[in-house]
Design an enzyme around this catalytic site. Sequence first.
Site, PDB file in Angstrom:
ATOM      1  N   LYS A  44       0.906  -1.145  -0.090  1.00 39.69           N
ATOM      2  CA  LYS A  44       0.086  -0.090  -0.184  1.00 39.69           C
ATOM      3  C   LYS A  44       0.839   1.219   0.004  1.00 39.69           C
ATOM      4  CE  LYS A  44      -2.224   0.091   3.755  1.00 39.69           C
ATOM      5  NZ  LYS A  44      -1.851   1.290   4.759  1.00 39.69           N
ATOM      6  N   ARG A  51      -8.761   3.882   9.599  1.00 38.25           N
ATOM      7  CA  ARG A  51      -8.518   2.306  10.023  1.00 38.25           C
ATOM      8  C   ARG A  51      -9.719   1.804  10.879  1.00 38.25           C
ATOM      9  NH1 ARG A  51      -2.730   2.754   9.748  1.00 38.25           N
ATOM     10  NH2 ARG A  51      -1.749   0.632   9.682  1.00 38.25           N
ATOM     11  N   ARG A  73      10.309  -7.551   5.767  1.00 39.62           N
ATOM     12  CA  ARG A  73      10.199  -5.887   5.147  1.00 39.62           C
ATOM     13  C   ARG A  73      11.447  -5.198   6.100  1.00 39.62           C
ATOM     14  NH1 ARG A  73       5.120  -2.419   5.477  1.00 39.62           N
ATOM     15  NH2 ARG A  73       5.030  -2.769   7.766  1.00 39.62           N
ATOM     16  N   ARG A  80      11.596  -2.490  11.030  1.00 39.58           N
ATOM     17  CA  ARG A  80      10.501  -1.688  11.760  1.00 39.58           C
ATOM     18  C   ARG A  80      10.444  -2.450  13.249  1.00 39.58           C
ATOM     19  NH1 ARG A  80       5.683   0.622   8.635  1.00 39.58           N
ATOM     20  NH2 ARG A  80       4.524  -0.249  10.362  1.00 39.58           N
ATOM     21  N   ARG A 125      -1.666  -6.745  14.462  1.00 42.63           N
ATOM     22  CA  ARG A 125      -2.272  -5.848  13.512  1.00 42.63           C
ATOM     23  C   ARG A 125      -3.102  -6.327  12.487  1.00 42.63           C
ATOM     24  NH1 ARG A 125       3.378  -3.942  12.491  1.00 42.63           N
ATOM     25  NH2 ARG A 125       3.117  -3.394  10.206  1.00 42.63           N
TER      26      ARG A 125
HETATM   27  P1  AMP Z   1       1.426   1.872   8.937  1.00 43.34           P
HETATM   28  O1  AMP Z   1       2.813   2.625   8.998  1.00 43.34           O
HETATM   29  O2  AMP Z   1       0.300   2.648   8.373  1.00 43.34           O
HETATM   30  O3  AMP Z   1       1.549   0.652   9.149  1.00 43.34           O
HETATM   31  O4  AMP Z   1       1.142   2.477  10.626  1.00 43.34           O
HETATM   32  C1  AMP Z   1       2.172   2.097  11.625  1.00 43.34           C
HETATM   33  C2  AMP Z   1       1.439   2.151  13.020  1.00 43.34           C
HETATM   34  O5  AMP Z   1       0.818   3.663  13.551  1.00 43.34           O
HETATM   35  C3  AMP Z   1       0.153   1.407  13.089  1.00 43.34           C
HETATM   36  O6  AMP Z   1       0.010   0.035  13.481  1.00 43.34           O
HETATM   37  C4  AMP Z   1      -0.727   1.886  14.469  1.00 43.34           C
HETATM   38  O7  AMP Z   1      -0.206   1.792  15.412  1.00 43.34           O
HETATM   39  C5  AMP Z   1      -0.550   3.452  14.112  1.00 43.34           C
HETATM   40  N1  AMP Z   1      -1.442   4.182  13.010  1.00 43.34           N
HETATM   41  C6  AMP Z   1      -1.183   4.647  11.879  1.00 43.34           C
HETATM   42  N2  AMP Z   1      -2.211   5.067  11.193  1.00 43.34           N
HETATM   43  C7  AMP Z   1      -3.389   5.057  12.445  1.00 43.34           C
HETATM   44  C8  AMP Z   1      -4.696   5.452  12.157  1.00 43.34           C
HETATM   45  N3  AMP Z   1      -5.453   5.626  11.412  1.00 43.34           N
HETATM   46  N4  AMP Z   1      -5.302   5.038  13.515  1.00 43.34           N
HETATM   47  C9  AMP Z   1      -4.878   4.344  14.573  1.00 43.34           C
HETATM   48  N5  AMP Z   1      -3.433   3.886  14.486  1.00 43.34           N
HETATM   49  C10 AMP Z   1      -2.640   4.445  13.469  1.00 43.34           C
END
Ligand code: AMP
Length: 220
Positions: A17, A93, A130, A162, A173
């Site tokens: 994504k 989300r 990753r 990460r 997740r």
């Molecule tokens: P991502 O890089 O999109 O995988 O986001 C990394 C982490 O940030 C996620 O696992 C959540 O802990 C937090 N996060 C990112 N976007 C959101 C969102 N819209 N709502 C809640 N937590 C978020």
Amino acid sequence: MTDGIRLVMLGRQGAGKGTQAVRLAQHFVVPHISTGDMLRAAVATGTEFGLKAKSVMDGGGLVSDEIMVGIVDERLNADDTTSRGYILDGFPRTEAQALALEKITADRPLDIVLNLEVPEDVVLERITKRRVCKTCGHIYSVDAPPKNGWLCDIDGGEVVQREDDTVEAVRKRLDLYAAETLPLVAFYGDRGLLREVDGLGTPEAVFARLLEAVSTHQQV
Ligand code: AMP
């Protein structure tokens, strides 16, 4: 220059994504807004909020809707997004976030929501393999590492895993995705905004499918 676009990317973490959202942003010449990147930037500043967000993120949990809606509301009211649009990646989300986004975008509604579909077992393998550049965020994999050791091909930054890409955090997740985010596919389907795109194949093939989905949607 192409017309702008207001586009939301949905899909399991690790479906590619983020990479595709960056490409779409370059194609449509609009900002790529990744809530994960915004949170990671806050973590890097070491503020109290950053520390709290870090512990939630490292455990694979979700930051509260209230905080996320506040961050996105502010970002979607900046000049660059109100003029040409944006590619929104990682938000909404939850259904509460989707409802809040409807209010935020009441004057400038979304054009399209793309759901990048990749089976769960495939994303689990992809995410645990990753690796990312600590400085620029460029994404690599154990199967496609940088040319020179674990140093980024683009800026020489250290390429690492990460902290939230461990098997336990990824499983959490994916469970949260199934419970909280997957219902958004029906939410946007009901509103006639959703296009499903097969996320398997080369990045180029997937990108071509995404563009095709946008253009067929716009013709309707
Ligand atoms: P991502 O890089 O999109 O995988 O986001 C990394 C982490 O940030 C996620 O696992 C959540 O802990 C937090 N996060 C990112 N976007 C959101 C969102 N819209 N709502 C809640 N937590 C978020």
